[in-house]
Design a protein around this motif. Structure first.
Motif, mmCIF file in Angstrom:
data_model
loop_
_atom_site.group_PDB
_atom_site.id
_atom_site.type_symbol
_atom_site.label_atom_id
_atom_site.label_comp_id
_atom_site.label_asym_id
_atom_site.label_seq_id
_atom_site.Cartn_x
_atom_site.Cartn_y
_atom_site.Cartn_z
ATOM 1 N N THR A 1 -6.483 8.674 3.913
ATOM 2 C CA THR A 1 -7.319 7.940 3.122
ATOM 3 C C THR A 1 -6.757 6.544 2.475
ATOM 4 O O THR A 1 -7.913 5.561 2.464
ATOM 5 C CB THR A 1 -8.272 8.686 2.260
ATOM 6 N N ALA A 2 -5.706 6.575 2.119
ATOM 7 C CA ALA A 2 -5.055 5.359 1.629
ATOM 8 C C ALA A 2 -5.260 4.085 2.583
ATOM 9 O O ALA A 2 -5.381 3.333 2.014
ATOM 10 C CB ALA A 2 -3.863 5.713 1.335
ATOM 11 N N VAL A 3 -4.895 4.414 3.876
ATOM 12 C CA VAL A 3 -4.875 3.605 4.845
ATOM 13 C C VAL A 3 -6.576 3.189 5.257
ATOM 14 O O VAL A 3 -7.095 2.062 5.615
ATOM 15 C CB VAL A 3 -4.226 3.829 6.127
ATOM 16 N N THR A 4 -7.351 4.393 5.627
ATOM 17 C CA THR A 4 -8.575 4.123 6.244
ATOM 18 C C THR A 4 -9.875 4.190 5.310
ATOM 19 O O THR A 4 -10.777 3.652 5.625
ATOM 20 C CB THR A 4 -8.777 5.326 7.161
ATOM 21 N N GLY A 5 -9.565 4.693 4.015
ATOM 22 C CA GLY A 5 -10.622 4.763 3.057
ATOM 23 C C GLY A 5 -11.739 5.841 3.271
ATOM 24 O O GLY A 5 -12.703 5.884 2.716
ATOM 25 N N GLN A 6 -11.252 6.671 4.462
ATOM 26 C CA GLN A 6 -12.253 7.739 4.661
ATOM 27 C C GLN A 6 -11.470 8.796 5.652
ATOM 28 O O GLN A 6 -10.383 8.692 6.008
ATOM 29 C CB GLN A 6 -13.292 7.245 5.719
ATOM 30 N N LEU B 1 0.933 -1.046 -0.095
ATOM 31 C CA LEU B 1 0.017 0.046 0.174
ATOM 32 C C LEU B 1 0.923 1.226 0.004
ATOM 33 O O LEU B 1 0.495 2.265 -0.613
ATOM 34 C CB LEU B 1 -0.896 0.193 1.231
ATOM 35 N N VAL B 2 1.728 1.183 0.777
ATOM 36 C CA VAL B 2 2.867 2.424 0.731
ATOM 37 C C VAL B 2 3.326 2.798 -0.642
ATOM 38 O O VAL B 2 3.392 3.740 -1.100
ATOM 39 C CB VAL B 2 4.000 2.076 2.112
#
Length: 313
Positions: free
Chosen positions: A173-178, A59-60
């Motif tokens: 948002t990349a990690v949490t989606g919000q 993801l990073v």
């Protein structure tokens, strides 16, 4: 400023040809790698903060690649639009377009390709919210800052700097989606950091901006007033950085760093203000001291954002 240290040839000069190395360096230079580094420095630490630990390596990587393409695309479009004034300014006249290493048409294609790749990478390998925020940041930087604000108002970098604040939101948002309040606070830290950072540089190059009719604050206001506003923004920036502690319930490490780093920055800002008393001479004002300090401040503050959840969870 070119990405490599060696001077590049001007293709307008008779008998001059660019080597493959020159062309590659010119295309890389169009993306403004140093700006990309700074933007990624406010993206990756926020991912650690959002994950409350170490985020997925894949993801990073996807976020960094997409963010690099995105920031590079915006910079390329900025270089194309500003090529007329870049050719006249000492700080920018060695960029690829003023040196005629890359044509405007080729640069536009390059910028568009980077923009599309960025959206696809972020959309498919991160999430579409992050991709949408990235597109919004680019559109704001190119359409609002570069094409509207920059040449028309002294508030150009105050509001134009919003584009550079988006990486904090994208990292979250990349990690949490919000979205939530924590990345908004970090967004605001970068927002209030941008004027002191940019005005310090603009003080150093105010003659360049004046010569091309770009109304940066140091061009239209005396150094004393510029320094006063730098001090005001610096205080708000430091207060905002400390606000992350109660809003996001951080551990002890982040607020301790925010207070120490903020105190050092405020001392630098007040020293700049003191040096402007009764003088406009750059040799006495030394604005680049604050400029370099501002880079270090933001870097260390966001490093603290990343480290805090690792040592206080």
């Amino acid at each position: 400023m070119t990405y490599v240290g060696q001077p590049v040839p001007d293709l307008k000069a008779p008998g001059t040809r660019a080597t493959v190395k020159d062309v590659v360096a010119a295309y890389v230079g169009l993306t403004k790698p140093r700006v990309i580094e700074l933007l990624l420095l406010t993206t990756v630490p926020v991912m650690f903060f959002a994950a409350r630990g170490v985020p997925s390596l894949g993801l990073v990587v996807a976020t960094v690649v997409g963010g690099t393409f995105s920031a590079g695309s915006a910079s390329v479009f900025n270089c194309v639009y500003d090529r007329d004034i870049d050719e006249q300014m000492r700080r920018t006249r060695r960029r690829a377009l003023p040196r005629h290493i890359v044509s405007p048409g080729a640069a536009l294609v390059f910028g568009a390709v980077l923009g599309v790749l960025s959206t696809l990478v972020l959309g498919f390998w991160v999430n579409w919210l992050s991709a949408g925020l990235s597109v919004a940041a680019n559109a704001f930087y190119v359409l609002v800052y570069t094409m509207v604000l920059k040449r028309r108002t002294t508030q150009n970098i105050v509001w134009g700097g919003i584009a550079g604040c988006f990486p904090a939101l994208i990292g979250w948002t990349a990690v949490t989606g919000q979205l939530s309040w924590a990345p908004v606070i970090l967004f605001l830290v970068v927002f209030f950091w941008t004027p002191p950072h940019t005005w310090a540089l603009a003080l150093r190059y105010r003659e360049d901006y004046a010569n091309v009719d770009v109304p940066m604050l140091p061009v239209v206001k005396p150094a004393r007033e510029v320094a006063r506003q730098i001090v005001l923004y610096s205080w708000v920036m430091v207060a905002t950085s400390i606000a992350l502690w109660p809003v996001a319930s951080t551990g002890w490490f982040y607020p301790a760093c925010a207070v120490v780093l903020g105190a050092v920055f405020l001392v630098q800002a007040h020293r700049l203000h003191a040096r402007t008393r009764g003088t406009e001479e750059l040799s006495r004002i030394q604005p680049m001291h604050l400029f370099h300090s501002s880079n270090l401040y933001l870097s260390l503050l966001f490093v603290a954002v990343a480290i805090d959840p690792l040592i206080t969870r």
